[in-house]
Design an enzyme around this catalytic site. Structure first.
Site, mmCIF file in Angstrom:
data_model
loop_
_atom_site.group_PDB
_atom_site.id
_atom_site.type_symbol
_atom_site.label_atom_id
_atom_site.label_comp_id
_atom_site.label_asym_id
_atom_site.label_seq_id
_atom_site.Cartn_x
_atom_site.Cartn_y
_atom_site.Cartn_z
ATOM 1 N N LYS A 84 -6.283 -6.944 4.737
ATOM 2 C CA LYS A 84 -5.930 -5.691 4.058
ATOM 3 C C LYS A 84 -4.595 -5.170 4.593
ATOM 4 O O LYS A 84 -4.346 -5.212 5.803
ATOM 5 C CB LYS A 84 -7.041 -4.665 4.280
ATOM 6 C CG LYS A 84 -6.866 -3.356 3.509
ATOM 7 C CD LYS A 84 -8.069 -2.458 3.741
ATOM 8 C CE LYS A 84 -7.946 -1.136 3.021
ATOM 9 N NZ LYS A 84 -9.132 -0.262 3.242
ATOM 10 N N SER A 133 -11.308 1.566 -0.704
ATOM 11 C CA SER A 133 -9.887 1.253 -0.729
ATOM 12 C C SER A 133 -9.567 -0.226 -0.493
ATOM 13 O O SER A 133 -8.450 -0.659 -0.708
ATOM 14 C CB SER A 133 -9.154 2.100 0.308
ATOM 15 O OG SER A 133 -9.571 1.768 1.635
ATOM 16 N N SER A 168 -15.210 2.214 1.856
ATOM 17 C CA SER A 168 -14.044 1.435 1.449
ATOM 18 C C SER A 168 -14.202 -0.065 1.592
ATOM 19 O O SER A 168 -13.383 -0.828 1.098
ATOM 20 C CB SER A 168 -12.803 1.905 2.220
ATOM 21 O OG SER A 168 -12.392 3.164 1.753
#
Length: 520
Positions: free
Chosen positions: A133, A214, A238
């Site tokens: 990420k 996210s 997330s």
């Protein structure tokens, strides 16, 4: 029941319709935007034609199989990397999950192949590509941006500890994944999966639908086979929400099991990195590496297993509830004792405290992180001003209300900070999860993770219906989501969560349940 701050309700980041090209770190020291055709050419020059890859059924590949294929000489790390780069080249233009590729993938793979040829021991992830990420530091020339144009030239000088652990066990750092900008903590009017730097990520099963966030790109990439493993981060929902909505396994570990260092923060009170994979076994292997813990587990026997259904973490949609009820019937038939009708008390109070604490902590946490960088922005006020100055690029569809609310606070010096933290942890843990588990002698609590993915709607924002993520997130306890069923071709997830430090036991339970669930 509507839990106002549950899951990602305040971590949602708007999405715009339309992709930006994949940013690839070239062999020159320039960050360039490549078209799909240019990317394919770059891959061909780096690795040679894909036809040279030995015949191997990657569609069913898991980490154990890829490791064994290398031991047998059937595959090399270079062949494995070539395959996954080709999948990215084929799929990323449509789904926009990967934001940057590492410039040294081939060199990483060749070094691992050379070590294996010399008889050196293979690590736990030898030759296995992992996507990261884009809010985690890597010292390989890839920017760490949190998806923001403000951080486009932020090149960390050191790997985050979790990246160091990955490299030590032979993982190949393949690239960085797109995310909801600032991990969905910039605006209360955002839409999941969008960032000003990376554009919009789209759901792996239907590009018209949200990927959730996210950790949007990480979940979508794993679901589409762009990598066997990916790292996400979670403050509240997330990892688990995008995993559920894209049909993969996601593990939010106990707070502190994985180092927070080198991760662009929201709050040390809840932030953690965690694994995403297609199976519990692969996710568990990845978690063991990034945590440095063995996480040895006994096999969980279904007969006699006691699971408690949290009734006030349901109701996200009628189809979700129906699929969950069918899953419970399957578990009961396999010998699992299911205790239904339980409720976690005080969820509204817990959610309100959580929101205030995250706002307060973020102000100081982001300043602490920025102090470790060479960026011109040194605190939240600087970021707010920079966003305003670049509003057409940085804020084309929504503002920065959460930034501004956080900046207006006194940060960790708020008079009620310590009291609010203690109360939130007590409500989620001692008086919440722990109380239910102890009162009913449960192995874990269970609930649907969230509803099916909604349509992307840039005008109205996310059509978010709630999730099961908040209690475990606030308490700092482990939470696993695994694919439960599909409705209208969209995945649904099933959540398991339990007490602090119960990660290994929860993984064992998820492993036992996984084969029983109907994914279609």
């Amino acid at each position: 029941m509507n839990i106002f701050f549950s899951g990602i309700s305040f971590f949602r980041i708007p999405l715009i319709l339309g992709n930006q090209p994949l940013r690839v770190k070239a062999r020159y020291s320039l960050q360039l935007n490549y078209s799909f055709q240019a990317l394919c050419l770059l891959l061909a020059l780096s690795f040679g034609a894909a036809a040279n890859t030995p015949a191997y059924d990657f569609s069913r590949a898991d980490v154990a199989g890829l490791l064994e294929a290398q031991r047998r000489g059937e595959l090399s790390a270079e062949h494995i990397s070539e395959h996954y780069l080709k999948v990215i080249a084929d799929n990323n233009p449509r789904y926009n999950a990967v934001i940057t590729l590492a410039n040294d993938v081939k060199a990483q793979a060749q070094q691992l192949d050379s070590a294996r040829a010399q008889g050196k021991p293979m690590g736990a992830l030898h030759g296995i590509p992992v996507l990261i990420k884009d809010n985690i530091d890597t010292a390989d020339g890839m920017a760490n941006t949190a998806g923001s144009v403000l951080l486009a030239k932020h090149f960390p000088k050191a790997d985050a500890p979790l990246i160091q652990k990955l490299r030590a066990e032979g993982a190949i750092i393949l690239g960085k994944t797109n995310l909801s900008e600032w991990a969905n903590f910039r605006s209360s009017h955002s839409v999941s999966g969008w960032s000003s730097l990376g554009g919009q990520t789209f759901n792996a099963h239907d590009p018209s639908r949200s990927p959730c966030g996210s950790s949007s790109g990480s979940a979508v990439a794993v679901a589409l086979g762009m990598a066997p493993l990916a790292i996400g981060t979670e403050t509240d929902g997330s990892i688990t929400c995008p995993a559920a909505m894209n049909g993969v396994v996601g593990i939010k570990p106990s707070l502190g099991l994985v180092s927070q260092e080198g991760i662009i923060p929201i709050s040390a009170l809840q932030d953690t990195a965690g694994p995403m994979a297609r199976s519990v076994a692969d996710a568990a292997r990845l978690l063991a590496v990034i945590s440095g813990e063995k996480l040895n587990k006994d096999d969980a026997k279904l007969k006699g297993l006691r699971l408690g259904v949290v009734a006030n973490l349901m109701g996200y949609s009628p189809r979700t509830d129906a699929a969950f009820a069918a899953s419970l019937d399957t578990l009961k038939a396999a010998g699992v004792t299911v205790i239904e009708g339980l409720e976690l008390p005080n969820l509204d109070e817990m959610g309100n405290l959580e929101f205030q604490l995250l706002l307060w902590d973020f102000k100081d946490a982001i300043a602490d992180y920025l102090a470790t960088t060479s960026l011109p922005h040194k605190n939240l006020a600087d970021l707010i001003a920079a966003n305003r100055a670049a509003a057409k690029t940085a804020m084309p569809h929504f503002g920065q209300e959460l930034f501004e609310m956080s900046e207006a606070s006194k940060g960790r010096t708020e008079p009620e900070f310590a009291k609010a933290e203690a109360r939130a942890k007590e409500l989620a843990g001692k008086l919440g999860i722990d109380a239910l588990i102890n009162a009913h002698s449960l192995d874990a609590l269970i609930a649907p993770t969230t509803g099916p993915a909604w349509k992307i709607d840039v005008l109205n924002g996310d059509h978010y219906g709630g999730s099961a993520s908040s209690p475990a997130a606030v308490a700092g306890y482990p939470h696993i989501t695994l694919p439960m069923a599909q409705t209208g071709d969209m995945p649904l997830g099933l959540s398991l969560f339990s007490g602090k430090g119960s990660d290994a036991r929860l993984i064992a339970i998820a492993s036992a349940i996984e084969p029983l669930l109907h994914r279609k």
